[in-house]
Design a protein around this motif. Structure first.
Motif, PDB file in Angstrom:
ATOM      1  N   LYS A 128      78.555 110.442  80.510  1.00 37.24           N
ATOM      2  CA  LYS A 128      77.503 111.123  79.757  1.00 37.24           C
ATOM      3  C   LYS A 128      76.997 110.245  78.615  1.00 37.24           C
ATOM      4  N   LEU A 129      77.904 109.411  78.049  1.00 44.25           N
ATOM      5  CA  LEU A 129      77.487 108.502  76.981  1.00 44.25           C
ATOM      6  C   LEU A 129      78.087 107.118  77.216  1.00 44.25           C
ATOM      7  N   LEU A 130      77.267 106.081  77.050  1.00 44.04           N
ATOM      8  CA  LEU A 130      77.726 104.703  77.103  1.00 44.04           C
ATOM      9  C   LEU A 130      77.359 104.030  75.781  1.00 44.04           C
ATOM     10  N   ALA A 143      82.694 102.421  76.244  1.00 41.47           N
ATOM     11  CA  ALA A 143      82.035 101.440  75.379  1.00 41.47           C
ATOM     12  C   ALA A 143      82.069 100.058  76.016  1.00 41.47           C
ATOM     13  N   LEU A 144      80.928  99.398  76.027  1.00 47.39           N
ATOM     14  CA  LEU A 144      80.824  98.021  76.503  1.00 47.39           C
ATOM     15  C   LEU A 144      80.566  97.112  75.307  1.00 47.39           C
ATOM     16  N   ASN A 145      81.496  96.192  75.034  1.00 49.62           N
ATOM     17  CA  ASN A 145      81.332  95.251  73.931  1.00 49.62           C
ATOM     18  C   ASN A 145      82.256  94.058  74.146  1.00 49.62           C
ATOM     19  N   SER A 146      82.236  93.132  73.214  1.00 49.86           N
ATOM     20  CA  SER A 146      83.004  91.897  73.357  1.00 49.86           C
ATOM     21  C   SER A 146      84.506  92.118  73.270  1.00 49.86           C
ATOM     22  N   GLY A 147      84.921  93.316  72.859  1.00 50.89           N
ATOM     23  CA  GLY A 147      86.350  93.596  72.768  1.00 50.89           C
ATOM     24  C   GLY A 147      86.995  93.920  74.102  1.00 50.89           C
ATOM     25  N   ASN A 148      86.206  94.094  75.157  1.00 49.61           N
ATOM     26  CA  ASN A 148      86.749  94.436  76.480  1.00 49.61           C
ATOM     27  C   ASN A 148      87.118  93.181  77.263  1.00 49.61           C
ATOM     28  N   ASP A 149      88.125  93.310  78.146  1.00 50.45           N
ATOM     29  CA  ASP A 149      88.408  92.228  79.080  1.00 50.45           C
ATOM     30  C   ASP A 149      87.647  92.483  80.392  1.00 50.45           C
ATOM     31  N   PHE A 150      87.761  91.564  81.339  1.00 51.72           N
ATOM     32  CA  PHE A 150      86.996  91.655  82.586  1.00 51.72           C
ATOM     33  C   PHE A 150      87.336  92.920  83.367  1.00 51.72           C
ATOM     34  N   ASN A 151      88.624  93.259  83.449  1.00 45.24           N
ATOM     35  CA  ASN A 151      89.039  94.440  84.220  1.00 45.24           C
ATOM     36  C   ASN A 151      88.468  95.719  83.614  1.00 45.24           C
ATOM     37  N   ARG A 152      88.497  95.794  82.280  1.00 42.74           N
ATOM     38  CA  ARG A 152      87.964  96.993  81.619  1.00 42.74           C
ATOM     39  C   ARG A 152      86.469  97.121  81.876  1.00 42.74           C
TER      40      ARG A 152
END
Length: 608
Positions: free
Chosen positions: A107-109, A84-93
């Motif tokens: 398979k899913l993003l 999952a890509l969203n505002s809850g991730n940090d730069f490394n993630r």
């Protein structure tokens, strides 16, 4: 693998739910579609199965970080690569996820609309090959939807960037106008799939006109009668949320509050505690619960009237996702109507929000089967009553309330229809309040004529008068009461008024007998099934529940990600003793069979 094999291998199910297979086959033919399924109806399978079957990565657009986290955890627990890509991730993630995207590993993003729009502005999209675009909570794209979000309207850029990729729009709540708007804005060329909105396992009940003390007593008794069952209490304000949570905490109930006044860390902690079964009850504003797939929520209480039927239906849908019986209670008062009307008047969509509120009021005041009203709202007609709502089980009793209505209308008329409902009650009850004394209302002929009726009962009767169309509240003129033409007919004796008998029955909630969950446990005839298979062992179920919690805590997953309650009931009924038999249990795919089989079989063998 074909889609049937994928369903069994990764998700552990032998058959699709209604319409799932048709939807999957439709989208795998590179065709668009709009999918309407109720909460808990199995929408995610509709894009997750083709995502595994098709070459490339499926993009899932969602506005809900909690939903993304839940879905990704569940997919990875089933052995499917997802991120999952969203505002809850940090730069490394984000960097790790981008590398997985570039390599075609996912398979899913899952991605938030804001993040997606940012990525679409780049020369090279982060996913080299997009197989399918799934837009969840698709009602957010429509100004007619109950949760309109402006950034969703920019998702039309997906069509320009990926012209040959099928688009699947999914929602649990959308009326006909909203559906048409979704199709138009996303330029969907395929078919609409609308499953039944009926959730027959949910009981529906409305409690009208309760005081704060009565509501709190009812809620406390209700929860004490269900000591092991998780539930959610929805409140209209932060103040009520905190008050109810504090009251329950003082009574020894395991509860956490959730509202926008808390820090993000506090909200996340409350949500995680509930998901992990570390607290039984969440008291929340409507912001809570979006995207949570917790399958064992057994009841929902609305402390106040919701803003719309869409909101209400979505929130009660968070109970009974496993198909087992669940209870829903809605409290409803005149104060709720006044407050929500004020919100509607001050909103940017005044007419739309007033219309939605009126429809919600009609549901709350219904004298006919409540489920029929809900289904009809979403365009689904049924020819029979449900037998699982309060109107069906205890039809409302009515009496000739003409004299009571005439008293209230006369008080309003003699005050030149310039007073609020609270002042009408003060006049009728003969109360020397500041307003009454200042305006000399104590000199009116109607002063004190209704003192034999309690203030709380007058609140209820005025609410009924509002719903029956005898009065209207002029919200943009200090909430003054105005008599309608229908009210004039009653006031001058040209028409009678039938009111509902007030019957709160708030003092006790009867402790109900243990109820059968009503889950269909398939009969399986293979080696590894003991002679006791077919009869559920409640002690084994509780032991399995504890082992599931232990596994979940070890891995940092919510327990329902490991196995649903439905799967545990099946295990406690079938009592498999071999890995092969364990793998035939609904909800257990090959990945989970290998990962958890030995530990659960060892426990089951102790009971067989």
């Amino acid at each position: 693998m074909d889609i049937q094999s994928i369903l069994k291998h990764y998700f552990g199910y032998d058959t699709f739910r209604p319409m799932q297979q048709e939807i999957i086959e439709h989208v795998m033919q590179q065709r668009d579609c709009l999918v309407l399924m109720p909460t808990g109806g199995g929408k995610s399978i509709c894009y997750q199965v083709p995502a595994v079957a098709m070459d490339g990565t499926t993009i899932v657009v969602s506005p809900l970080i909690s939903l993304m986290k839940d879905q990704v955890e569940a997919l990875r627990a089933n052995g499917i690569e997802a991120e999952a890509l969203n505002s809850g991730n940090d730069f490394n993630r984000d960097t790790i996820i981008r590398r997985k995207c570039a390599s075609g590993q996912l398979k899913l993003l899952y991605i938030s609309p804001e993040k997606l729009l940012s990525e679409l502005s780049m020369p090279v999209f982060l996913v080299p090959k997009v197989s399918l675009i799934a837009i969840d909570e698709a009602h957010c794209i429509s100004q007619w939807g109950h949760d309109f979000r402006p950034e969703y309207t920019q998702l039309t850029q997906l069509r320009e960037r990926f012209p040959g990729v099928p688009v699947m729009a999914l929602t649990a709540t959308a009326d006909k106008v909203t559906r048409g708007d979704i199709i138009r804005q996303l330029a969907l060329k395929g078919q609409q799939f609308v499953t039944s909105f009926d959730r027959p396992n949910l009981s529906l009940s409305v409690k009208r006109g309760y005081s704060t003390a009565e509501k709190q007593r009812y809620i406390l008794n209700f929860i004490k009668a269900r000591p092991t069952e998780p539930g959610i209490i929805y409140c209209l304000s932060r103040k009520n949320t905190e008050a109810v949570a504090t009251m329950l905490q003082k009574q020894g109930i395991s509860v956490a509050p959730y509202h926008a006044g808390l820090t993000q860390h506090e909200r996340d902690a409350a949500q995680e505690q509930f998901k992990q079964d570390d607290v039984q009850v969440i008291c929340a504003t409507i912001a809570f619960g979006m995207g949570i797939d917790k399958s064992n929520v057994r009841w929902i209480i609305h402390y106040n009237l919701p803003k719309s039927i869409e909101n209400f239906y979505q929130e009660i849908g968070r109970a009974g996702r496993d198909g087992a019986p669940a209870d829903t209670i809605l409290f409803y008062s005149l104060a709720d109507v006044v407050q929500l009307s004020q919100f509607a008047r001050e909103s940017g969509q005044r007419d739309i929000n007033f219309d939605k509120l009126r429809q919600m009021q009609q549901y709350a005041e219904a004298g006919i089967c409540r489920r029929r009203i809900l289904l009809n709202y979403f365009g689904e007609l049924t020819s029979h009553d449900c037998g699982n709502c309060d109107v069906c089980n205890e039809p409302p009793r009515r009496f000739d309330g003409t004299r009571l209505v005439q008293m209230a209308l006369s008080a309003a008329r003699r005050a030149n229809e310039q007073i609020r409902t609270s002042t009408i009650i003060e006049i009728l009850r003969g109360m020397n309040s500041g307003v009454v004394n200042r305006m000399h209302f104590d000199q009116l002929p109607t002063f004190g004529v209704g003192r034999d009726t309690s203030a709380q009962d007058w609140q209820d009767y005025l609410l009924q008068m509002l719903q029956l169309g005898y009065i209207e509240i002029v919200y943009d003129e200090h909430n003054r009461v105005r008599i309608t033409p229908a009210g004039e007919e009653v006031l001058y004796g040209r028409s009678e008024a039938q009111l509902a008998v007030i019957d709160r029955q708030e003092s006790k909630v009867q402790k109900r007998p243990a109820r059968r969950l009503g889950l269909e446990i398939p009969t399986i005839s293979i080696s590894g099934m003991p002679d006791t298979a077919g009869v559920e062992d409640p002690r084994l179920f509780e032991a399995l529940r504890q082992l599931r919690k232990q596994c979940a805590d070890e891995e940092g997953f919510p327990p329902y990600i490991i196995f649903s309650d439905r799967t545990l009931h099946a295990l406690a009924t079938q009592k498999p003793t071999t890995l092969e038999a364990f793998g035939y249990t609904p909800g257990i795919g090959d990945h989970k069979r290998q990962k958890y089989g030995e530990r659960f079989l060892a426990l089951i063998q102790k009971y067989t």
